[in-house]
Design a protein around this motif. Structure first.
Motif, short mmCIF file in Angstrom:
data_model
loop_
_atom_site.label_atom_id
_atom_site.label_comp_id
_atom_site.label_asym_id
_atom_site.label_seq_id
_atom_site.Cartn_x
_atom_site.Cartn_y
_atom_site.Cartn_z
N ASP A 42 0.89 -1.06 0.14
CA ASP A 42 -0.08 0.12 -0.04
C ASP A 42 0.78 1.22 -0.10
O ASP A 42 2.05 1.31 0.65
CB ASP A 42 -0.83 -0.03 1.26
N LYS B 115 -1.85 4.20 -5.04
CA LYS B 115 -2.64 3.21 -5.57
C LYS B 115 -3.83 2.67 -4.75
O LYS B 115 -3.63 3.02 -3.49
CB LYS B 115 -1.58 1.98 -5.47
N PRO B 116 -4.73 2.41 -5.32
CA PRO B 116 -5.98 2.03 -4.37
C PRO B 116 -5.67 0.96 -3.43
O PRO B 116 -4.61 0.42 -3.67
CB PRO B 116 -6.98 1.31 -5.38
N ARG B 117 -6.09 0.98 -2.31
CA ARG B 117 -5.45 0.15 -1.28
C ARG B 117 -5.75 -1.19 -1.39
O ARG B 117 -6.64 -1.80 -1.94
CB ARG B 117 -6.51 0.69 0.06
N ASP C 167 -9.04 -2.97 -1.18
CA ASP C 167 -10.02 -3.12 -2.29
C ASP C 167 -9.46 -3.86 -3.68
O ASP C 167 -9.94 -4.48 -4.36
CB ASP C 167 -10.37 -1.73 -2.72
N ARG C 168 -7.94 -3.71 -3.49
CA ARG C 168 -7.40 -4.35 -5.07
C ARG C 168 -7.56 -6.08 -4.51
O ARG C 168 -7.39 -6.74 -5.52
CB ARG C 168 -5.75 -3.84 -5.02
N THR D 17 -10.36 2.28 0.32
CA THR D 17 -10.21 3.40 -0.71
C THR D 17 -11.46 4.13 -0.90
O THR D 17 -12.50 3.18 -0.95
CB THR D 17 -9.71 2.72 -2.11
N PRO E 90 -12.90 7.11 -2.89
CA PRO E 90 -12.57 8.08 -3.96
C PRO E 90 -13.78 9.01 -3.86
O PRO E 90 -14.79 8.92 -3.40
CB PRO E 90 -12.75 7.50 -5.48
N ARG F 208 -5.98 10.00 -7.06
CA ARG F 208 -5.53 9.38 -5.70
C ARG F 208 -6.00 9.72 -4.45
O ARG F 208 -5.52 9.22 -3.41
CB ARG F 208 -4.13 9.29 -5.73
N GLY G 206 -8.53 8.72 -2.95
CA GLY G 206 -9.18 7.65 -2.37
C GLY G 206 -8.50 7.20 -1.35
O GLY G 206 -8.77 6.48 -0.33
N GLU G 207 -7.10 6.97 -1.73
CA GLU G 207 -6.08 6.27 -0.80
C GLU G 207 -5.31 7.23 0.32
O GLU G 207 -4.55 6.86 0.92
CB GLU G 207 -4.96 5.55 -1.77
#
Ligand code: NOJ
Ligand code: CA
Length: 568
Positions: A357, A361-363, A366-367, A404, A406, A428, A430-431
């Motif tokens: 993390d 980048k999206p957390r 969520d990924r 995340t 957004p 970015r 959201g993170e």
């Protein structure tokens, strides 16, 4: 106390003492016993990224600051953090939230004063925590006096500190694109030439081929090393040099994230000259006592390319980031096995650094999460991060399971990427939402009426205070894992052997002398029975279900369950 328990406590004290010395980031480590080489503190450190804007606001203006970070040191200490990497805190127009620096040797007043910074370093050191800074040296802000001077005239003594070129056929010098979309060249009307920017227009690239630039960057390192920082995370290291012929890049099939034709990056990324720069910077940190460290931000796709960043003579980065595990973005047993084995076997014995993390980048929540089992999957990510030999790097809020978040309206977007890319690319933000400390207003992040980014909606339950009180929380899982890692040499420095017995279970054995630890992670939504290797006796040390059972030879793993046990 009988003889046996006396020796047990003696051993325990020795281990705790040794770990304490490991966790002392510098200077004091010289007092370590011979068996604990001081050079290795960063091999055993737990590193934690703080995004200062979003961590803790002490003065109530809605933006996190240095005094806020100082106030939260005890939290980080109790979590088991040894080193804090601070995202940029230097004066900046904040176009890229600090990654556009206008003065390398001062503190942005939004974040506090130099006295606040020195106090943070002092208070952190008292707790055995080192402070590491973000070295953003590929580019400056367009407001930096160096660039202001450079752009003032073709004859400026600083003209060659940046990359200037004449246009071609009424347009930019070539077809290169910025990583943030659009041409990588900006026409500057005053002199009629273009300057190169690998990122935003407001982030002109420094010309690393000019020795004066290299010396200026070295002076910046020294300024902060003199203040006691334990090292630097070097931003965008692969971008330091560009092909001086400025030939057009080859077009590749497909389009990039901005819908533009994809280009071959070999003229703008990871040029061989990068190694010269890294060797220069390494010499500077090595000239200080206490084994200061250089971490690199480098998204590379093979272990061979990553290995090169350590330097042919181990004289470049001590810890280039290995992004090949953390950004697989799906729970694939073979891909995890490959990345873990590669880090163990293909880096010439150098120390890997794993990261899942960051603020770009999206957390991982969520990924990797499937929308149903996210908490169990987050425990898997934590377990993997903390049970391989790699130095673990965490990002604030990862230990809480912050999702995340957004923005939902374009007018709320802060990251310029999100404004230009809306609605496909929301940027970015959201993170980067504020750290969630408790369930009071603004999650305890700030007393302001409005914070720079809104706090994510789930903060009433996902926050430090509630999670500390819940023994089954993700935060307590992280705390247990970190404590286990620090107390077990097989985990923090043992060898790694990937086991393949079940296609749904990531399994590996860590061993050092007679100490062995087995880690099992069920990557599926179905229960799995995992037969442990014959010939050893097992004892469960930590499991993600409430019961840590398992003297049996077959471990019953619940969906997305983790089991960690000792083998003798
Ligand atoms: C990487 C940083 O992490 C990111 O936030 C920034 O936008 C770019 N480098 C440019 O400095
Ligand atoms: Ca560059």
């Amino acid at each position: 106390m009988n003889r046996q328990s006396f020796f047990k406590s003696l051993c325990l004290c020795a281990t705790v003492l040794a770990m304490g010395l490991y966790s002392l980031p510098y200077a004091q480590a010289a007092a370590a016993p011979v068996s604990v080489p001081p050079a290795v503190w960063w091999r055993h450190a737990v590193i934690y990224e703080v995004y200062p804007r979003s961590f803790q606001d002490a003065n109530g203006d809605g933006i996190g600051d240095l005094r806020g970070i100082t106030a939260r040191l005890d939290y980080l200490k109790a979590l088991g953090v040894d080193t804090i990497w601070l995202s940029p805190i230097f004066p900046s127009p904040q176009v890229d939230f600090g990654y556009d620096i206008s003065n390398y040797t001062a503190i942005d007043p939004q974040y506090g004063t130099m006295a606040d910074f020195e106090n943070l370093v002092r208070k952190a050191r008292k707790r055995g925590i080192g402070i590491m800074l973000d070295g953003v040296f590929n580019h400056t802000s367009d407001q930096h006096p160096w660039f202001q001077d450079s752009r003032s005239a073709k004859t400026s003594p600083k003209r060659d500190w940046y990359i200037w070129a004449d246009g071609r056929d009424g347009g930019p010098p070539n077809n290169w694109r910025s990583g943030f979309g659009g041409s990588a060249w900006q026409l500057d009307l005053k002199t009629g030439q273009y300057y190169y920017h690998a990122f935003y227009v407001q982030q002109p690239d420094l010309n690393w081929r000019n020795p004066q630039v290299v010396h200026a960057v070295e002076d910046v390192l020294r300024f902060w090393l003199d203040k006691g920082v334990v090292g630097f995370r070097l931003d965008a290291v692969l971008k330091y040099y560009e092909d001086p012929t400025l030939k057009d890049a080859k077009t590749l099939p497909g389009v990039n994230a901005f819908g533009q034709p994809r280009l071959d990056q070999s003229q703008m990324t990871n040029l061989p000259e990068v190694h010269d720069a890294l060797r220069d910077l390494r010499k500077v940190v090595d000239s200080y006592p206490g084994h200061r460290v250089l971490i690199g931000e480098d998204y590379l796709d093979t272990p061979e390319k990553l290995r090169a960043l350590y330097g042919a003579k181990n004289d470049e980065l001590q810890l280039p980031m290995d992004m090949q595990l953390g950004f697989i973005n799906s729970l694939s047993v073979p891909k995890f096995e490959r990345a873990i084995a590669d880090a163990a076997d293909k880096l010439d014995g150098n120390q890997p650094l794993f990261v899942f993390d960051n603020h770009d980048k999206p957390r991982s929540w969520d990924r990797y999460g499937d929308g149903v089992h996210n908490l169990a999957i987050a425990r898997i990510i934590a377990a993997v991060l903390l049970t391989t030999r790699a130095t673990p790097l965490l990002y604030e809020g990862q230990e809480l399971g912050m999702p995340t978040t957004p923005p939902t309206r374009r007018e709320d977007v802060q990251d310029p990427l999100g404004r230009t890319g809306w609605p496909q690319n929301k940027g970015r933000d959201g993170e980067r939402t504020p750290m969630q400390w408790n369930n009071s207003a603004n999650a305890g992040f700030s007393t302001a009426r409005k914070t720079w980014l809104s706090v994510a909606p789930g903060f009433q339950t996902v926050n430090v205070k509630s999670e500390l009180a819940d023994p089954d929380s993700l935060l307590n899982w992280y705390r247990r894992l970190i404590a286990l890692r620090k107390s077990n040499p097989a985990l923090y420095e043992g060898d790694t052997r990937v086991l393949h017995n079940n296609e749904n279970v990531l399994a590996y054995m860590r061993s050092r002398a007679n100490a062995r630890v087995i880690v099992l992670c069920n990557f599926s939504a179905l229960p799995q029975a995992y037969p442990l290797p014959d010939g050893l006796v097992y004892r469960c040390t930590l499991a993600s279900t409430s019961t840590c059972s398992g003297s049996s030879r077959v471990i019953d793993l619940p969906p997305f369950g983790v089991w960690i046990g000792e083998a003798r």
